[in-house]
Design an enzyme around this catalytic site. Sequence first.
Site, PDB file in Angstrom:
ATOM      1  N   LYS A   1     -33.739 -28.386   3.525  1.00  0.00           N
ATOM      2  CA  LYS A   1     -33.492 -27.894   2.162  1.00  0.00           C
ATOM      3  C   LYS A   1     -34.585 -26.905   1.822  1.00  0.00           C
ATOM      4  O   LYS A   1     -35.765 -27.230   1.870  1.00  0.00           O
ATOM      5  CB  LYS A   1     -33.527 -29.091   1.192  1.00  0.00           C
ATOM      6  CG  LYS A   1     -33.464 -28.770  -0.272  1.00  0.00           C
ATOM      7  CD  LYS A   1     -34.796 -28.505  -0.988  1.00  0.00           C
ATOM      8  CE  LYS A   1     -35.943 -29.359  -0.693  1.00  0.00           C
ATOM      9  NZ  LYS A   1     -37.198 -28.963  -1.437  1.00  0.00           N
TER      10      LYS A   1
ATOM     11  N   ASP B   1     -34.482 -34.670  -4.669  1.00  0.00           N
ATOM     12  CA  ASP B   1     -33.870 -33.701  -3.746  1.00  0.00           C
ATOM     13  C   ASP B   1     -32.599 -34.221  -3.074  1.00  0.00           C
ATOM     14  O   ASP B   1     -31.922 -33.474  -2.354  1.00  0.00           O
ATOM     15  CB  ASP B   1     -34.877 -33.316  -2.649  1.00  0.00           C
ATOM     16  CG  ASP B   1     -35.738 -32.127  -3.068  1.00  0.00           C
ATOM     17  OD1 ASP B   1     -36.822 -31.955  -2.476  1.00  0.00           O
ATOM     18  OD2 ASP B   1     -35.318 -31.382  -3.970  1.00  0.00           O
TER      19      ASP B   1
HETATM   20  C1  LIG Z   1     -40.203 -29.975  -5.401  1.00  0.00           C
HETATM   21  C2  LIG Z   1     -38.789 -30.305  -5.002  1.00  0.00           C
HETATM   22  O1  LIG Z   1     -38.733 -30.600  -3.619  1.00  0.00           O
HETATM   23  C3  LIG Z   1     -37.906 -29.092  -5.273  1.00  0.00           C
HETATM   24  O2  LIG Z   1     -36.652 -29.202  -4.665  1.00  0.00           O
HETATM   25  C4  LIG Z   1     -38.275 -31.513  -5.768  1.00  0.00           C
HETATM   26  O3  LIG Z   1     -38.356 -31.289  -7.154  1.00  0.00           O
HETATM   27  C5  LIG Z   1     -39.050 -32.765  -5.423  1.00  0.00           C
HETATM   28  O4  LIG Z   1     -38.102 -33.647  -4.872  1.00  0.00           O
HETATM   29  P1  LIG Z   1     -38.593 -35.016  -4.180  1.00  0.00           P
HETATM   30  O5  LIG Z   1     -39.675 -34.727  -3.210  1.00  0.00           O
HETATM   31  O6  LIG Z   1     -37.366 -35.717  -3.724  1.00  0.00           O
HETATM   32  O7  LIG Z   1     -39.242 -35.730  -5.441  1.00  0.00           O
HETATM   33  P2  LIG Z   1     -39.242 -37.295  -5.699  1.00  0.00           P
HETATM   34  O8  LIG Z   1     -39.602 -37.976  -4.415  1.00  0.00           O
HETATM   35  O9  LIG Z   1     -38.017 -37.668  -6.428  1.00  0.00           O
HETATM   36  O10 LIG Z   1     -40.476 -37.375  -6.738  1.00  0.00           O
HETATM   37  C6  LIG Z   1     -41.794 -37.338  -6.254  1.00  0.00           C
HETATM   38  C7  LIG Z   1     -42.671 -37.021  -7.444  1.00  0.00           C
HETATM   39  O11 LIG Z   1     -42.591 -35.607  -7.721  1.00  0.00           O
HETATM   40  C8  LIG Z   1     -42.652 -35.378  -9.132  1.00  0.00           C
HETATM   41  N1  LIG Z   1     -41.434 -34.683  -9.554  1.00  0.00           N
HETATM   42  C9  LIG Z   1     -40.346 -34.615  -8.728  1.00  0.00           C
HETATM   43  C10 LIG Z   1     -39.240 -33.904  -9.145  1.00  0.00           C
HETATM   44  C11 LIG Z   1     -39.255 -33.275 -10.413  1.00  0.00           C
HETATM   45  N2  LIG Z   1     -38.183 -32.579 -10.857  1.00  0.00           N
HETATM   46  N3  LIG Z   1     -40.353 -33.365 -11.198  1.00  0.00           N
HETATM   47  C12 LIG Z   1     -41.436 -34.051 -10.787  1.00  0.00           C
HETATM   48  O12 LIG Z   1     -42.441 -34.126 -11.520  1.00  0.00           O
HETATM   49  C13 LIG Z   1     -42.795 -36.746  -9.781  1.00  0.00           C
HETATM   50  O13 LIG Z   1     -44.182 -37.008  -9.942  1.00  0.00           O
HETATM   51  C14 LIG Z   1     -42.223 -37.684  -8.736  1.00  0.00           C
HETATM   52  O14 LIG Z   1     -42.752 -38.996  -8.838  1.00  0.00           O
HETATM   53  N1  LIG Z   2     -36.520 -40.273   6.917  1.00  0.00           N
HETATM   54  C1  LIG Z   2     -37.799 -39.938   6.704  1.00  0.00           C
HETATM   55  N2  LIG Z   2     -38.309 -38.847   7.292  1.00  0.00           N
HETATM   56  C2  LIG Z   2     -39.605 -38.492   7.077  1.00  0.00           C
HETATM   57  N3  LIG Z   2     -40.454 -39.174   6.283  1.00  0.00           N
HETATM   58  C3  LIG Z   2     -39.972 -40.280   5.687  1.00  0.00           C
HETATM   59  C4  LIG Z   2     -38.641 -40.698   5.862  1.00  0.00           C
HETATM   60  N4  LIG Z   2     -38.451 -41.793   5.109  1.00  0.00           N
HETATM   61  C5  LIG Z   2     -39.610 -42.055   4.509  1.00  0.00           C
HETATM   62  N5  LIG Z   2     -40.547 -41.189   4.854  1.00  0.00           N
HETATM   63  C6  LIG Z   2     -41.920 -41.236   4.356  1.00  0.00           C
HETATM   64  O1  LIG Z   2     -41.909 -40.558   3.088  1.00  0.00           O
HETATM   65  C7  LIG Z   2     -42.709 -39.389   3.144  1.00  0.00           C
HETATM   66  C8  LIG Z   2     -41.827 -38.213   2.888  1.00  0.00           C
HETATM   67  O2  LIG Z   2     -41.156 -38.479   1.685  1.00  0.00           O
HETATM   68  P1  LIG Z   2     -40.654 -37.248   0.845  1.00  0.00           P
HETATM   69  O3  LIG Z   2     -39.655 -37.630  -0.130  1.00  0.00           O
HETATM   70  O4  LIG Z   2     -41.866 -36.542   0.373  1.00  0.00           O
HETATM   71  O5  LIG Z   2     -39.909 -36.486   2.009  1.00  0.00           O
HETATM   72  P2  LIG Z   2     -39.408 -35.053   2.023  1.00  0.00           P
HETATM   73  O6  LIG Z   2     -38.089 -35.011   1.310  1.00  0.00           O
HETATM   74  O7  LIG Z   2     -39.475 -34.627   3.441  1.00  0.00           O
HETATM   75  O8  LIG Z   2     -40.488 -34.230   1.192  1.00  0.00           O
HETATM   76  P3  LIG Z   2     -40.277 -32.860   0.444  1.00  0.00           P
HETATM   77  O9  LIG Z   2     -39.546 -33.214  -0.795  1.00  0.00           O
HETATM   78  O10 LIG Z   2     -41.669 -32.383   0.208  1.00  0.00           O
HETATM   79  O11 LIG Z   2     -39.486 -31.970   1.310  1.00  0.00           O
HETATM   80  C9  LIG Z   2     -43.303 -39.272   4.501  1.00  0.00           C
HETATM   81  O12 LIG Z   2     -44.697 -39.108   4.335  1.00  0.00           O
HETATM   82  C10 LIG Z   2     -42.936 -40.552   5.221  1.00  0.00           C
HETATM   83  O13 LIG Z   2     -44.054 -41.406   5.292  1.00  0.00           O
END
Ligand SMILES: C[C@](O)(CO)[C@H](O)COP(=O)(O)OP(=O)(O)OC[C@H]1O[C@@H](n2ccc(N)nc2=O)[C@H](O)[C@@H]1O
Ligand SMILES: Nc1ncnc2c1ncn2[C@@H]1O[C@H](COP(=O)(O)OP(=O)(O)OP(=O)(O)O)[C@@H](O)[C@H]1O
Length: 290
Positions: free
Chosen positions: A23, A143
């Site tokens: 993504k 996401d």
């Molecule tokens: C930065 C992006 O990746 C852009 O697509 C997303 O907004 C983040 O998506 P994500 O990693 O799936 O985020 P989540 O795992 O749901 O949230 C992680 C943390 O990011 C912050 N968070 C996330 C999404 C959002 N719209 N506002 C936030 O402030 C919050 O502190 C939350 O606790």
């Molecule tokens: N399927 C998976 N693949 C990779 N990491 C995972 C997975 N499930 C849990 N994790 C844990 O969660 C963390 C990643 O979670 P996060 O939601 O940030 O993933 P992401 O979607 O790849 O991050 P980002 O939103 O920054 O792209 C990693 O540090 C790992 O420890």
Amino acid sequence: MSFSKDGAPADPGAAASRMAWAKVNLTLHCTGQRADGYHLLDSLVVRAGVGDRLDVAAADDLTLTVSGPRAEGVPTDARNLVLRAAEVLDAGAGRGAALHLEKHLPAAAGIGGGSADAAAALDLLAAHWGVPLPTETAQFGADVPVCLTRGPQRMQGVGEILTPLSALPPCHMVLVNPGVDVPTPAVFSALSDKNQPPMPEVIPSFAGFSELIDFLSAQRNDLAAPAIARGPVIGGCLEALSDAALARMSGSGATCFGLYATVAQAEAAAHRIASAAPRWWVAAAPILAA
Ligand SMILES: C[C@](O)(CO)[C@H](O)COP(=O)(O)OP(=O)(O)OC[C@H]1O[C@@H](n2ccc(N)nc2=O)[C@H](O)[C@@H]1O
Ligand SMILES: Nc1ncnc2c1ncn2[C@@H]1O[C@H](COP(=O)(O)OP(=O)(O)OP(=O)(O)O)[C@@H](O)[C@H]1O
């Protein structure tokens, strides 16, 4: 008995697979903040043709194994977003499945690696178990809703408001991750101005690559400054992508993308960057259409 999507009884012993495509936020405007602290976003999101692969086979118990070049550090227990999604979808019915995740995407890297895996698990297990997808998928992570789509989307709200966009002109991407950890919560909380302008009300259809670049160049990733402050090497990634028509960080980082008009240009750039920085994760991939 489980049924495939077309309603025909699926062979319960058959294995099936889903790709968990990366993504990529081509833009990421932060336009406000909710009372619960989540930030309001306006983002042009695409899926790139590089990703993880999730396989399922019939089994009595729910299990997960992980392999692949980016498997190190990925949990195989309930912390894995794949198993978390499976447990919610099963809703206590005790269904089993043997899941295997082949990791190719860096985790916590701004390209939805874990989120795309969770989305793939929901789609794959809903078909395998013959149960409906949950209507509300933001519970799995901001996401995950967009990771259940394939074509370009305008993503708003905290990630739950999605508007499909018309197909983008052919465009090839190089993704670069330098391996620095910039946790999403920390980057959001370090963002000083949380009330910045959205993208234009109407996102136009683009006649060609140069029109797409002109539009994107006038947009932003508001999380880039706080992410670079925490991981200055991200600036080095953008520098390495300086021959791209557009270079920008994706999501909350650290992965950056460069956009190129042709496959040849993208592959040449990927080769050059990977040779100059062998410890970085580098991938060339097309932007996926719907
Ligand atoms: C930065 C992006 O990746 C852009 O697509 C997303 O907004 C983040 O998506 P994500 O990693 O799936 O985020 P989540 O795992 O749901 O949230 C992680 C943390 O990011 C912050 N968070 C996330 C999404 C959002 N719209 N506002 C936030 O402030 C919050 O502190 C939350 O606790
Ligand atoms: N399927 C998976 N693949 C990779 N990491 C995972 C997975 N499930 C849990 N994790 C844990 O969660 C963390 C990643 O979670 P996060 O939601 O940030 O993933 P992401 O979607 O790849 O991050 P980002 O939103 O920054 O792209 C990693 O540090 C790992 O420890």
